[in-house]
Design an enzyme around this catalytic site. Structure first.
Site, PDB file in Angstrom:
ATOM      1  N   LYS A 167     -27.799  18.880   7.075  1.00 23.28           N
ATOM      2  CA  LYS A 167     -27.404  18.446   5.739  1.00 23.28           C
ATOM      3  C   LYS A 167     -27.914  17.031   5.509  1.00 23.28           C
ATOM      4  CE  LYS A 167     -24.146  16.337   3.693  1.00 23.28           C
ATOM      5  NZ  LYS A 167     -24.946  15.766   2.567  1.00 23.28           N
ATOM      6  N   GLU A 242     -23.008   8.251  15.402  1.00 22.57           N
ATOM      7  CA  GLU A 242     -23.699   6.964  15.311  1.00 22.57           C
ATOM      8  C   GLU A 242     -23.246   6.348  14.000  1.00 22.57           C
ATOM      9  OE1 GLU A 242     -25.520   4.200  14.075  1.00 22.57           O
ATOM     10  OE2 GLU A 242     -27.376   5.325  13.846  1.00 22.57           O
ATOM     11  N   CYS A 276     -29.475   0.717  10.576  1.00 26.53           N
ATOM     12  CA  CYS A 276     -28.312   0.546  11.454  1.00 26.53           C
ATOM     13  C   CYS A 276     -28.522  -0.589  12.453  1.00 26.53           C
ATOM     14  CB  CYS A 276     -28.035   1.846  12.204  1.00 26.53           C
ATOM     15  SG  CYS A 276     -27.588   3.222  11.138  1.00 26.53           S
ATOM     16  N   GLU A 378     -20.348  -4.179   8.014  1.00 26.32           N
ATOM     17  CA  GLU A 378     -21.755  -3.809   8.170  1.00 26.32           C
ATOM     18  C   GLU A 378     -22.424  -3.993   6.810  1.00 26.32           C
ATOM     19  OE1 GLU A 378     -24.693  -0.277   9.754  1.00 26.32           O
ATOM     20  OE2 GLU A 378     -22.791   0.292   8.847  1.00 26.32           O
TER      21      GLU A 378
END
Length: 474
Positions: A167, A242, A276, A378
């Site tokens: 997906k 992750e 990331c 983040e």
């Protein structure tokens, strides 16, 4: 959507728009996958499993080899499509498409290493272990590196004999669908790899809940990752998470400042900071801070922001309106609360067409307090907070303050300092005198709030295989 080797789900029903984030141009409408679509895709993967699992690893590897060749031949076409839907400059898109091909070739080379063990058992004869594929595996991937992360998910799973349902993110499904078609054209049997487009709330949850799915690999936001883990636990599914990071970069007073400046610019502003493992917090020794920041400011000001399809663009737009509003909010907070000093950037750039896309200037913020959101969250965008530190002990203490633990780097010529950084920084991957590069040959993943499990490297194959022990007494 791609189910059982065929395009599925015409846009006569519910669809969502895929737009170019640089121009707002509509690229395509893609079906909004339903729970029934997920069931059909999983059913196709179940039906294809026995045939694919009985194919030799070497034959599976040859499919990868042929597909990688086609991907390289079509690099320009695929890179252009990736830039159009994701926003990154063409040079970065080409690099990502090359990366997809390289990952396939790497796992093609590992095909012959899928084997068990022979174990003498004194008094009880011998034992053998055999490795068996799990069955149907699945992945939910983000929009920042859709081609590369797709390869990280599907390559080890398929080479191990599993079948797959992918997906992609709603804003970047087109490259994933095209790459899946390339694999089918290269000889991947129908149903081995299926792609379902749709929302996380509907398609994503249905995929994780489906009882025939044995493993879920998720890359994305922490809250969603926790939800994935909760749903998977009830079905005893294997999970890899992750969940991103807030990577610190430490610049010591003996570092090569030119190299460190170049590393900080690439590490933070590659893909508009939407990576990331991007440098998201910069800690610089006080004794070299003024010189380093001056060089960094000059380098950042030379970056050309624009449409990724323009050959002279260094940094494209943010991918979507949510990211744009988030970055604007953070920078406004810095100004309103005086939480730092904006050295350069901090606003929407002014050039022809900039008002049509999600553009934001590469931004440096110094003198950032430790409770700033720039250091705690983040930050997925082109804003880099800079903190001055007295020494390496203080830098490591500040770096480890984060709830994340994906990557970190230390820049120094001193081997003892390098060793200290590697031993004491809390991260899944630690670089010395470099940052950001993640090769398919090495394990990748995080600790703490950055998730668990690993991707890449030979060891990841064990994530997609189960070990069975056979005891034989003669």
């Amino acid at each position: 959507m791609l189910i059982n080797g065929k395009a599925a789900g015409a846009c006569g029903g519910e669809c969502f728009d895929v737009k170019n984030p640089a121009t707002g141009e509509l690229l395509e409408q893609v079906p909004r996958g339903t729970e029934d679509d997920i069931a059909l895709a999983v059913e196709a993967a179940v039906s294809a499993f026995e045939g694919w699992a009985s194919t030799s690893p070497q034959q599976r590897g040859m499919v990868f080899y042929r597909a990688a060749g086609v991907v390289r031949q079509r690099k320009e076409e695929l890179a252009t499509l990736l830039t159009q839907e994701q926003g990154k400059p063409l040079a970065e898109a080409r690099n990502e498409i090359e990366g997809f091909a390289h990952v396939l070739e790497y796992y093609c080379g590992l095909a012959g290493s899928l084997r068990g063990d022979f174990i003498p058992v004194p008094g009880n004869g011998y034992a053998f272990t055999v490795k068996k594929p799990l069955g149907v595996c699945a992945a939910i991937i983000p929009w920042n590196m859709p081609a590369l992360i797709m390869s990280w998910k599907i390559a080890p799973a398929l080479i191990s004999g599993n079948t797959f349902v992918l997906k992609p993110a709603s804003s970047t499904p087109l490259t994933n669908l095209t790459l899946a078609s390339v694999l089918n054209e290269a000889g991947l049997p129908a149903g081995v790899l299926n792609v379902i487009t749709g929302s996380g709330e509907t398609a994503g949850e249905s995929l994780v809940r489906n009882p025939h799915v044995k493993k879920i690999s998720f890359t994305g936001e922490s809250g969603t990752g926790i939800r994935v883990a909760e749903l998977a636990a009830s079905g005893m599914k294997r999970v890899t998470l992750e969940l991103g990071g807030s990577d610190p970069m430490i610049v010591c007073d003996d570092a090569n400042l030119e190299s460190a400046v170049a590393g900080a610019i690439r590490g933070r502003f590659y893909n508009c900071g939407q990576t990331c493992t991007a440098v998201k917090r910069l800690y610089v020794f006080e004794s070299v801070a003024e010189e380093f920041i001056s060089k960094l400011k000059a380098g950042v000001r030379n970056l050309k922001v624009g449409n990724g399809l323009d050959n002279n663009t260094d940094m494209g737009p943010l991918n979507n309106s949510h990211q744009m509003e988030y970055i604007k909010e953070l920078v406004a907070e810095v100004k309103e609360k005086s939480e730092g000093r904006i050295i350069t950037g901090g606003k929407i750039p002014s050039f022809k067409g900039s008002d049509k896309g999600y553009f934001f200037e590469p931004t440096l913020v110094s003198d950032v307090p430790e409770d700033s959101r720039l250091l705690k969250e983040e930050v997925f965008g082109p804003v880099l907070p800079i903190v001055k530190v007295k020494n390496l002990d203080e830098a490591i203490e500040e770096a480890n303050r984060s709830s994340y633990g994906l990557g970190a780097s230390v820049w120094t010529k001193d081997l003892d300092r390098a060793r200290m950084g590697c031993e004491q920084l809390n991260a899944g991957i630690i670089w010395v005198n470099q940052h950001f590069k993640v090769a398919p040959e090495v394990p990748f993943g995080g600790i703490k709030g950055s998730g668990f499990g690993r991707e890449n490297g030979p060891d990841v194959l064990s994530e997609y295989l189960e070990t069975r022990t056979i005891m034989l007494k003669t």
